[in-house]
Each structure stands twice: as C-alpha cells, then as structure tokens.
Design a protein around this motif. Structure first.
Motif, PDB file in Angstrom:
ATOM      1  N   TYR A 124       0.845  -1.190   0.000  1.00 29.43           N
ATOM      2  CA  TYR A 124       0.000   0.000   0.000  1.00 29.43           C
ATOM      3  C   TYR A 124       0.885   1.247   0.000  1.00 29.43           C
ATOM      4  CZ  TYR A 124      -3.547  -3.265   1.778  1.00 29.43           C
ATOM      5  OH  TYR A 124      -4.406  -4.316   1.941  1.00 29.43           O
ATOM      6  N   THR A 125       0.302   2.346  -0.430  1.00 24.30           N
ATOM      7  CA  THR A 125       0.964   3.632  -0.184  1.00 24.30           C
ATOM      8  C   THR A 125       0.723   3.923   1.299  1.00 24.30           C
ATOM      9  OG1 THR A 125      -0.997   4.962  -0.640  1.00 24.30           O
ATOM     10  CG2 THR A 125       0.461   4.449  -2.535  1.00 24.30           C
ATOM     11  N   ARG A 126       1.391   4.905   1.834  1.00 21.85           N
ATOM     12  CA  ARG A 126       1.177   5.240   3.253  1.00 21.85           C
ATOM     13  C   ARG A 126      -0.280   5.642   3.503  1.00 21.85           C
ATOM     14  NH1 ARG A 126       6.394   8.286   5.867  1.00 21.85           N
ATOM     15  NH2 ARG A 126       7.887   6.681   5.287  1.00 21.85           N
ATOM     16  N   ALA A 127      -0.818   6.442   2.613  1.00 18.35           N
ATOM     17  CA  ALA A 127      -2.205   6.887   2.764  1.00 18.35           C
ATOM     18  C   ALA A 127      -3.160   5.698   2.699  1.00 18.35           C
ATOM     19  CB  ALA A 127      -2.548   7.920   1.696  1.00 18.35           C
ATOM     20  N   GLU A 128      -2.933   4.780   1.767  1.00 19.57           N
ATOM     21  CA  GLU A 128      -3.782   3.600   1.639  1.00 19.57           C
ATOM     22  C   GLU A 128      -3.677   2.718   2.888  1.00 19.57           C
ATOM     23  OE1 GLU A 128      -3.577   2.926  -3.223  1.00 19.57           O
ATOM     24  OE2 GLU A 128      -2.087   1.974  -1.923  1.00 19.57           O
ATOM     25  N   ALA A 129      -2.479   2.575   3.426  1.00 22.55           N
ATOM     26  CA  ALA A 129      -2.287   1.765   4.630  1.00 22.55           C
ATOM     27  C   ALA A 129      -3.028   2.378   5.816  1.00 22.55           C
ATOM     28  CB  ALA A 129      -0.799   1.624   4.950  1.00 22.55           C
ATOM     29  N   GLN A 130      -2.934   3.673   5.940  1.00 22.41           N
ATOM     30  CA  GLN A 130      -3.639   4.389   7.018  1.00 22.41           C
ATOM     31  C   GLN A 130      -5.146   4.187   6.885  1.00 22.41           C
ATOM     32  OE1 GLN A 130      -2.283   6.126   9.603  1.00 22.41           O
ATOM     33  NE2 GLN A 130      -4.305   6.599  10.419  1.00 22.41           N
ATOM     34  N   GLU A 131      -5.649   4.326   5.670  1.00 18.70           N
ATOM     35  CA  GLU A 131      -7.086   4.170   5.420  1.00 18.70           C
ATOM     36  C   GLU A 131      -7.534   2.737   5.713  1.00 18.70           C
ATOM     37  OE1 GLU A 131     -10.180   4.300   1.664  1.00 18.70           O
ATOM     38  OE2 GLU A 131      -8.402   5.586   1.580  1.00 18.70           O
ATOM     39  N   GLY A 144     -12.863   1.574  18.559  1.00 21.71           N
ATOM     40  CA  GLY A 144     -12.151   1.673  19.840  1.00 21.71           C
ATOM     41  C   GLY A 144     -10.744   1.114  19.737  1.00 21.71           C
ATOM     42  N   GLU A 145     -10.231   0.715  20.895  1.00 23.83           N
ATOM     43  CA  GLU A 145      -8.895   0.142  20.917  1.00 23.83           C
ATOM     44  C   GLU A 145      -8.971  -1.348  20.673  1.00 23.83           C
ATOM     45  OE1 GLU A 145      -6.438   1.206  24.210  1.00 23.83           O
ATOM     46  OE2 GLU A 145      -7.243   3.226  24.272  1.00 23.83           O
ATOM     47  N   GLY A 146      -7.956  -1.876  20.041  1.00 29.36           N
ATOM     48  CA  GLY A 146      -7.889  -3.302  19.776  1.00 29.36           C
ATOM     49  C   GLY A 146      -6.859  -3.590  18.710  1.00 29.36           C
ATOM     50  N   TYR A 147      -6.784  -4.853  18.349  1.00 35.88           N
ATOM     51  CA  TYR A 147      -5.811  -5.272  17.358  1.00 35.88           C
ATOM     52  C   TYR A 147      -6.121  -4.658  16.002  1.00 35.88           C
ATOM     53  CZ  TYR A 147      -3.471  -8.175  13.903  1.00 35.88           C
ATOM     54  OH  TYR A 147      -2.722  -8.603  12.836  1.00 35.88           O
ATOM     55  N   VAL A 148      -5.071  -4.136  15.351  1.00 31.71           N
ATOM     56  CA  VAL A 148      -5.164  -3.640  13.980  1.00 31.71           C
ATOM     57  C   VAL A 148      -3.945  -4.193  13.251  1.00 31.71           C
ATOM     58  CG1 VAL A 148      -5.191  -1.620  12.464  1.00 31.71           C
ATOM     59  CG2 VAL A 148      -6.349  -1.516  14.685  1.00 31.71           C
ATOM     60  N   PRO A 149      -4.158  -4.953  12.173  1.00 32.66           N
ATOM     61  CA  PRO A 149      -3.009  -5.530  11.468  1.00 32.66           C
ATOM     62  C   PRO A 149      -2.144  -4.442  10.819  1.00 32.66           C
ATOM     63  CG  PRO A 149      -5.000  -5.875  10.199  1.00 32.66           C
ATOM     64  CD  PRO A 149      -5.417  -5.264  11.507  1.00 32.66           C
ATOM     65  N   HIS A 150      -0.910  -4.810  10.587  1.00 33.87           N
ATOM     66  CA  HIS A 150       0.012  -3.892   9.906  1.00 33.87           C
ATOM     67  C   HIS A 150      -0.178  -4.049   8.399  1.00 33.87           C
ATOM     68  CE1 HIS A 150       3.610  -1.604   9.044  1.00 33.87           C
ATOM     69  NE2 HIS A 150       3.965  -2.557   8.205  1.00 33.87           N
ATOM     70  N   TYR A 151      -0.333  -2.939   7.727  1.00 31.39           N
ATOM     71  CA  TYR A 151      -0.452  -2.932   6.271  1.00 31.39           C
ATOM     72  C   TYR A 151       0.878  -2.452   5.708  1.00 31.39           C
ATOM     73  CZ  TYR A 151      -5.373  -3.643   7.098  1.00 31.39           C
ATOM     74  OH  TYR A 151      -6.576  -4.179   7.495  1.00 31.39           O
ATOM     75  N   SER A 152       1.575  -3.359   5.050  1.00 26.36           N
ATOM     76  CA  SER A 152       2.922  -3.067   4.528  1.00 26.36           C
ATOM     77  C   SER A 152       2.858  -2.065   3.382  1.00 26.36           C
ATOM     78  CB  SER A 152       3.582  -4.355   4.052  1.00 26.36           C
ATOM     79  OG  SER A 152       3.683  -5.259   5.136  1.00 26.36           O
ATOM     80  N   THR A 153       3.878  -1.219   3.313  1.00 27.88           N
ATOM     81  CA  THR A 153       3.887  -0.152   2.306  1.00 27.88           C
ATOM     82  C   THR A 153       5.058  -0.289   1.347  1.00 27.88           C
ATOM     83  OG1 THR A 153       5.250   1.329   3.636  1.00 27.88           O
ATOM     84  CG2 THR A 153       2.863   1.439   3.998  1.00 27.88           C
ATOM     85  N   TYR A 154       4.915   0.393   0.236  1.00 29.78           N
ATOM     86  CA  TYR A 154       6.007   0.476  -0.736  1.00 29.78           C
ATOM     87  C   TYR A 154       7.240   1.126  -0.089  1.00 29.78           C
ATOM     88  CZ  TYR A 154       2.489  -0.583  -4.278  1.00 29.78           C
ATOM     89  OH  TYR A 154       1.503  -1.190  -5.005  1.00 29.78           O
ATOM     90  N   THR A 155       6.989   2.067   0.803  1.00 27.81           N
ATOM     91  CA  THR A 155       8.084   2.766   1.492  1.00 27.81           C
ATOM     92  C   THR A 155       8.929   1.783   2.292  1.00 27.81           C
ATOM     93  OG1 THR A 155       6.669   4.721   1.663  1.00 27.81           O
ATOM     94  CG2 THR A 155       8.610   4.667   3.082  1.00 27.81           C
ATOM     95  N   GLU A 156       8.275   0.831   2.959  1.00 30.89           N
ATOM     96  CA  GLU A 156       9.013  -0.175   3.732  1.00 30.89           C
ATOM     97  C   GLU A 156       9.880  -1.036   2.810  1.00 30.89           C
ATOM     98  OE1 GLU A 156       6.589  -1.942   7.237  1.00 30.89           O
ATOM     99  OE2 GLU A 156       5.140  -1.270   5.716  1.00 30.89           O
ATOM    100  N   LEU A 157       9.311  -1.440   1.691  1.00 23.33           N
ATOM    101  CA  LEU A 157      10.078  -2.237   0.735  1.00 23.33           C
ATOM    102  C   LEU A 157      11.296  -1.461   0.251  1.00 23.33           C
ATOM    103  CD1 LEU A 157      10.441  -4.779  -0.976  1.00 23.33           C
ATOM    104  CD2 LEU A 157       8.918  -3.744  -2.680  1.00 23.33           C
ATOM    105  N   GLU A 158      11.121  -0.207  -0.082  1.00 23.47           N
ATOM    106  CA  GLU A 158      12.251   0.617  -0.531  1.00 23.47           C
ATOM    107  C   GLU A 158      13.288   0.796   0.568  1.00 23.47           C
ATOM    108  OE1 GLU A 158      13.082   1.605  -3.629  1.00 23.47           O
ATOM    109  OE2 GLU A 158      11.394   0.293  -4.097  1.00 23.47           O
ATOM    110  N   TYR A 159      12.809   0.947   1.785  1.00 23.72           N
ATOM    111  CA  TYR A 159      13.719   1.086   2.926  1.00 23.72           C
ATOM    112  C   TYR A 159      14.637  -0.131   3.013  1.00 23.72           C
ATOM    113  CZ  TYR A 159      15.388   0.833   7.721  1.00 23.72           C
ATOM    114  OH  TYR A 159      16.193   0.696   8.823  1.00 23.72           O
ATOM    115  N   TYR A 160      14.065  -1.339   2.962  1.00 19.96           N
ATOM    116  CA  TYR A 160      14.875  -2.550   3.072  1.00 19.96           C
ATOM    117  C   TYR A 160      15.791  -2.728   1.870  1.00 19.96           C
ATOM    118  CZ  TYR A 160      12.532  -3.900   7.311  1.00 19.96           C
ATOM    119  OH  TYR A 160      12.066  -3.931   8.602  1.00 19.96           O
ATOM    120  N   LYS A 161      15.349  -2.338   0.699  1.00 19.84           N
ATOM    121  CA  LYS A 161      16.218  -2.411  -0.477  1.00 19.84           C
ATOM    122  C   LYS A 161      17.419  -1.475  -0.312  1.00 19.84           C
ATOM    123  CE  LYS A 161      12.867  -3.843  -3.974  1.00 19.84           C
ATOM    124  NZ  LYS A 161      12.138  -3.465  -5.197  1.00 19.84           N
TER     125      LYS A 161
END
Length: 175
Positions: A124-131, A144-161
């Motif tokens: 996802y893009t950052r905006a898409e992940a947030q949404e 409310g509060e509770g579990y929310v899965p992590h939505y991986s972003t293109y930015t994270e992939l670029e960071y690791y590359k």
C-alpha cells in the motif's frame, strides 16, 4: 616524566578492557598513598578502549608482567611493551573488523528475507495503509482500541532495499 603502557581489566572482568599510557605517581602524590600503593599506583595519560580481546590473548603478559593499579576502583593492570601495544591494537582492530563482517552478513540475510516477504504481499501507499487500518479498526474494534493488522507499504520495501544495498557496499569495503 617517564611514561609506559599498561593493559587493564576492570572489576571482575577477566578480559582486558583498555590499553593505557601511564605515568608513576609523583613524590607529592605518593604522600597521600598508603605504603603498599606507593610503588604500585599509576595515572593514565592516554586511553585506548579494546573490545575484542580475551584473557587468552594476553595471558602471558598477566602472568609475567609487573602489576600496577590505577586510582578509582578495582582494576588490574600490567606493564606492557610498545611492541605489545601495537600487536594488541592491531589484533583488536582485526577482530572488530571480522565481527563487523559477521554482523553485516546477518543483516544482509535479514534484509533479503524482509524484501522477499514484502514482495510477496499486497503493498500500500502510506495513505492507503492508514485508510485500511482505520477501516479495519472501525469494522472489528468498533472504532475503539484493539488489534489492527500492519499494512505493509512500498516505502518499507524501498527502505529494506536501500538498507540491503548499503550493507552489501559496506561488506564489500571491509573484505
């Protein structure tokens, strides 16, 4: 004033921790020392931290050298030669370099695994992940509060590359 080199281990640590250029206590300083310390007390002038040597690397120096002590706590030190200093600093640097190489290899493997994992997922893009996170939270946690899965972003992939490229470059420079 005559100076000389010492190798030091602090506290109850068996491995050496520093190589210190030192000087003997002056006559004035000796006036404040107990009899036993008058010929043992030395004062540091120049310090070199060592992180990669073991007792075994310096065992003969500890067994056969002249033991001295520094003020300010429990420590054990022994006088060593200029050539010992050069040898020990070289050995410490080489062991540090080898440890850095091993660490970089592990980092590279981690980055490769992360890249493979992210490449296999929907990104996802950052905006898409947030949404997507907000929608999940509304649906399953009623906002409310509770579990929310992590939505991986293109930015994270670029960071690791980028991290992978930097680690591989640094590894190549160390070899």
């Amino acid at each position: 004033m005559k100076t000389f080199w010492t190798i030091v281990r602090d506290g109850y640590n068996v491995n050496p921790s520093e190589i210190i250029k030192a000087r003997w206590a002056t006559d004035e300083e000796k006036k404040n020392l107990t009899k036993v310390f008058k010929d043992l007390m030395v004062y540091g002038i120049e310090h070199h931290e060592i992180k990669n040597l073991t007792y075994e690397d310096t065992e003969e120096m500890w067994k056969g050298g002249r033991h001295v002590c520094f003020p300010g706590g429990y420590n054990d030190a022994v006088v060593i030669s200029d050539s010992d200093v050069a040898t020990l600093l070289r050995l410490d640097a080489e062991r540090g370099r080898m440890a850095k190489i091993e660490n970089l290899k592990k980092q590279i493997e981690t980055y490769k695994k992360e890249i493979a994992f992210l490449s296999s997922k929907k990104l996802y893009t950052r905006a898409e992940a947030q949404e997507a996170a907000e929608k999940y939270n509304e649906k399953y946690n009623e906002g409310g509060e509770g579990y929310v899965p992590h939505y991986s972003t293109y930015t994270e992939l670029e960071y690791y590359k980028n991290e992978l490229a930097e680690a591989e470059k640094e590894l190549e420079e160390l070899k």
